[in-house]
Design a protein around this motif. Sequence first.
Motif, mmCIF file in Angstrom:
data_model
loop_
_atom_site.group_PDB
_atom_site.id
_atom_site.type_symbol
_atom_site.label_atom_id
_atom_site.label_comp_id
_atom_site.label_asym_id
_atom_site.label_seq_id
_atom_site.Cartn_x
_atom_site.Cartn_y
_atom_site.Cartn_z
ATOM 1 N N ALA A 18 0.863 -1.188 0.000
ATOM 2 C CA ALA A 18 0.000 0.000 0.000
ATOM 3 C C ALA A 18 0.897 1.235 0.000
ATOM 4 O O ALA A 18 2.023 1.185 0.495
ATOM 5 C CB ALA A 18 -0.900 -0.007 1.227
ATOM 6 N N ARG B 191 -3.987 4.119 3.870
ATOM 7 C CA ARG B 191 -4.596 3.304 2.821
ATOM 8 C C ARG B 191 -4.695 1.842 3.246
ATOM 9 O O ARG B 191 -5.685 1.164 2.976
ATOM 10 C CB ARG B 191 -3.789 3.401 1.518
ATOM 11 C CG ARG B 191 -3.980 4.680 0.755
ATOM 12 C CD ARG B 191 -5.336 4.769 0.062
ATOM 13 N NE ARG B 191 -5.511 3.770 -0.977
ATOM 14 C CZ ARG B 191 -6.587 3.014 -1.110
ATOM 15 N NH1 ARG B 191 -7.568 3.118 -0.259
ATOM 16 N NH2 ARG B 191 -6.662 2.142 -2.098
ATOM 17 N N GLU C 76 -7.483 1.395 5.788
ATOM 18 C CA GLU C 76 -8.757 1.494 5.083
ATOM 19 C C GLU C 76 -9.095 0.155 4.407
ATOM 20 O O GLU C 76 -10.195 -0.368 4.569
ATOM 21 C CB GLU C 76 -8.598 2.570 4.003
ATOM 22 C CG GLU C 76 -9.833 3.345 3.629
ATOM 23 C CD GLU C 76 -9.450 4.428 2.632
ATOM 24 O OE1 GLU C 76 -9.758 4.243 1.439
ATOM 25 O OE2 GLU C 76 -8.810 5.420 3.029
#
Length: 290
Positions: A263, A268, A271
Amino acid sequence: EDPSTLPERPPIVTIMGHVDHGKTTMLDWLRRSSVAAQEHGGITQHIGAFSVKLSSGKQITFLDTPGHAAFLTMRQRGANVTDIVILVVAADDSVKPQTLEALKHARAANVPIIVAINKIDKDEARVDQVKADLARHGVEIEDYGGDVQVACVSGKTGEGMDSLEENILTLSEILDVRADPGGLAEGWVLESSVKSQGRSASVLVKRGTMRKGDIVAAGTAWAKIRTLRNEAGMEVDEAPPGMPVEVLGWRELPDAGDEVLQAPNEARVREAINYRIELKSHEKAASEQE
Ligand code: GTP
Ligand code: NA
Ligand code: MG
């Protein structure tokens, strides 16, 4: 982008076959000629895969037997971690149920095979019989005009093992295995365990380059990579496509067979993982309602 301009990567090879036909013996022989063994006096770590460097300088990555479990999980998920299957058949025992099972798996995964007729050092070896039996089961071996290469080997004495390696390189040239070493890294978890240094996963990098400090997710687990180690247990800064590495720094233990995705940042990855956790709990709730 034209994929044929990407750099070559080592082919990834899995050895399959009937019980006691010599898979482990062959792997042990190959492991002794592995990169790590050559460069670090023969002490290799078990990380689910290892690389062999040929005299030509080319490398081949072999998945270890425990990698088999990951291989099957990944295949169930529709992904192929392996480029080539070596189908081992003992010359004194010929084609047996698990030979056919391995053949079925390779065909289902659409992975090309190379046949290794093993134990040719034995008095009871009947190579021609094995070839005839394979042909009878639809394996189109080169001796009968097909394109499946056959290597006659002894995992015990090492006889014929160099021609098996040549067969692998010939096939990988035809398959044209290449990967982009740039961009966000991707790979597969081969095995995972908790060690004294913390949660550990061996990862086979498929695309991109995995580096110390990278943030990666695998299933609902993630890591900020603290340490990368090669099969000799030596710390490395990065792992290019086709290289197996041990990855440390996991917040949770990932599962064998999970895909590893880099990532761009921690936000991110959190998430993505929260989404996966939510998805899992929805699936669980739905299955409990049934
Ligand atoms: P499983 O993991 O139990 O399915 O077996 P395997 O396929 O890994 O076979 P393994 O390597 O354990 O070998 C089985 C037996 O065959 C052992 O006793 C080996 O020493 C012997 N063996 C393996 N390869 C050779 C060979 O090339 N020649 C001879 N003579 N014996 C071999
Ligand atoms: Na055995
Ligand atoms: Mg074995």
